[in-house]
Scaffold this motif. Structure first.
Motif, mmCIF file in Angstrom:
data_model
loop_
_atom_site.group_PDB
_atom_site.id
_atom_site.type_symbol
_atom_site.label_atom_id
_atom_site.label_comp_id
_atom_site.label_asym_id
_atom_site.label_seq_id
_atom_site.Cartn_x
_atom_site.Cartn_y
_atom_site.Cartn_z
ATOM 1 N N LYS A 59 0.800 -0.672 -0.120
ATOM 2 C CA LYS A 59 -0.124 -0.279 -0.061
ATOM 3 C C LYS A 59 0.741 1.509 0.030
ATOM 4 C CE LYS A 59 -4.180 -1.878 2.242
ATOM 5 N NZ LYS A 59 -5.282 -2.008 1.074
ATOM 6 N N THR A 60 0.642 2.783 -0.114
ATOM 7 C CA THR A 60 1.286 3.211 -0.534
ATOM 8 C C THR A 60 -0.291 4.253 0.646
ATOM 9 O OG1 THR A 60 1.456 3.504 -2.335
ATOM 10 C CG2 THR A 60 1.536 5.688 -2.088
ATOM 11 N N PHE A 61 1.198 5.817 1.383
ATOM 12 C CA PHE A 61 0.492 5.889 2.983
ATOM 13 C C PHE A 61 0.944 7.594 2.259
ATOM 14 C CE2 PHE A 61 -0.228 1.386 4.098
ATOM 15 C CZ PHE A 61 -1.403 1.872 4.861
ATOM 16 N N LYS B 209 -2.890 8.562 6.437
ATOM 17 C CA LYS B 209 -3.611 7.625 6.161
ATOM 18 C C LYS B 209 -3.603 7.172 4.038
ATOM 19 C CE LYS B 209 -6.106 11.613 3.934
ATOM 20 N NZ LYS B 209 -7.224 12.094 3.895
ATOM 21 N N GLU B 210 -4.101 6.267 4.098
ATOM 22 C CA GLU B 210 -4.054 6.064 2.962
ATOM 23 C C GLU B 210 -3.698 6.857 1.815
ATOM 24 O OE1 GLU B 210 -4.657 1.577 0.048
ATOM 25 O OE2 GLU B 210 -5.670 1.636 1.943
ATOM 26 N N ALA C 34 -5.849 3.858 -3.723
ATOM 27 C CA ALA C 34 -6.797 2.857 -2.988
ATOM 28 C C ALA C 34 -7.581 1.976 -3.792
ATOM 29 C CB ALA C 34 -7.274 3.615 -1.545
ATOM 30 N N ARG D 71 -9.895 -3.954 7.263
ATOM 31 C CA ARG D 71 -8.403 -3.124 7.153
ATOM 32 C C ARG D 71 -7.839 -3.232 9.022
ATOM 33 N NH1 ARG D 71 -9.693 3.034 4.860
ATOM 34 N NH2 ARG D 71 -8.551 2.620 2.982
ATOM 35 N N SER E 29 0.120 -1.090 8.988
ATOM 36 C CA SER E 29 0.038 -0.809 7.541
ATOM 37 C C SER E 29 -1.379 -0.375 7.351
ATOM 38 C CB SER E 29 0.632 -1.948 6.798
ATOM 39 O OG SER E 29 1.794 -1.570 7.262
ATOM 40 N N GLY F 162 -5.610 0.916 7.894
ATOM 41 C CA GLY F 162 -6.716 1.721 7.120
ATOM 42 C C GLY F 162 -6.960 2.819 7.831
#
Length: 291
Positions: A64-66, A78-79, A84, A92, A98, A100
């Protein structure tokens, strides 16, 4: 004298205003791995094609990218909404560091809140924000254009972080098995087949070049922004930093959701996991009965 006072007043005003309006934006890539052997015979009986298909499905949960938006004393993590997945809001609570939702930290007032949705219900989780007992090291490395220093921390494992779960006695070496049986002080038994460590060592790389005591997820307390973090089976790496972006974000504490402590939330998650595990056992039992 009057002119000098006016100049000094202007300098102080500009400096205060700059500090007040200071804001940064850091993008982090989070990648976790899981011990597929903890799935037992179910995984071993899968074909190679099924295993690859499973890996593709799990990727959206494990990679994921935050975005961390921060100022001198507070932050929101946050994501990235642009990246997303449509189902990112479900399940989550299983992800631990990691997960959400929105994680808010205020290191001045020692306030830590997380707004999260689990099985259609919104929670507002409050954490005890004690200063982490980091052990600072002298080892350095460069991440992008920033010189980073190493720090380590021993912490309790989040019981809802299923990436740290592993199969019990999965090693075929009898000597190692015997040793593992004796050394159970750092192991929590989840079921007859699954266990997880009680504590893990977290390794962080921070840069004093960005003098804010902040970092991804719940991590903070170092004399510089954390750019890389290794926690259990999860690695978080900063890929981009923008200082004083044109579009500022309001860093405000979340307010929506049923208010619970972290311990209360973990009990809710644990109970739900047990219910789902029991439901799965019953389904498997009925299938065997039909056969």
């Amino acid at each position: 004298m009057k002119q000098l006072f006016i100049v000094l007043f202007a300098i102080v005003t500009i400096a205060t205003s700059a500090q007040k309006n200071f804001q940064g934006k850091a993008t982090y890539m989070s990648k976790a791995t899981i011990d597929m052997s903890s799935w037992g015979d179910r995984f071993n009986k899968m074909s190679e094609a099924q295993k690859k298909q499973m890996a593709v499905r799990m990727k959206s949960f494990l990679e994921k990218t935050f975005i961390l938006t921060f100022d001198k004393t507070s932050s929101i993590y946050k994501e990235d909404e642009k990246l997303a997945t449509p189902t990112a809001g479900r399940g989550r609570g299983w992800r631990g560091m990691s997960g959400g939702g929105i994680k808010y930290k205020n290191i001045k007032d020692l306030v830590a809140l997380e707004s999260i949705e689990f099985f259609g219900k919104k929670f507002l989780i409050s954490d005890d924000m004690k200063r982490p007992e980091w052990e600072l090291g002298s080892e350095t490395k460069k991440i992008g254009e920033y010189i980073c220093y190493k720090a380590t921390l021993v912490r309790d494992v989040d019981p809802t972080d299923w990436t740290n779960m592993r199969r019990r006695g999965r090693n075929n070496d009898d000597k190692k098995k015997d040793k593992a049986k004796k050394d159970t002080s750092n192991v929590v038994k989840i079921s007859d087949e699954i266990e997880m460590p009680k504590q893990i060592t977290v390794t962080a790389w921070y840069t004093p070049q960005i003098p804010v005591s902040n970092g991804p997820a719940e991590y903070w307390g170092l004399p510089g922004l954390i750019l890389e973090l290794n926690s259990g089976r999860t690695t978080v790496l900063c890929t981009e930093i923008v200082m004083n972006p044109e579009n500022k974000v309001n860093i405000e504490a979340p307010t929506k959701g049923t208010e619970v402590t972290r311990d209360e939330y973990n009990k809710i998650i644990t109970k739900k996991m047990e219910e789902m595990r029991e439901m799965f056992r019953n389904r498997r039992g009925r299938r065997r009965g039909r056969n």
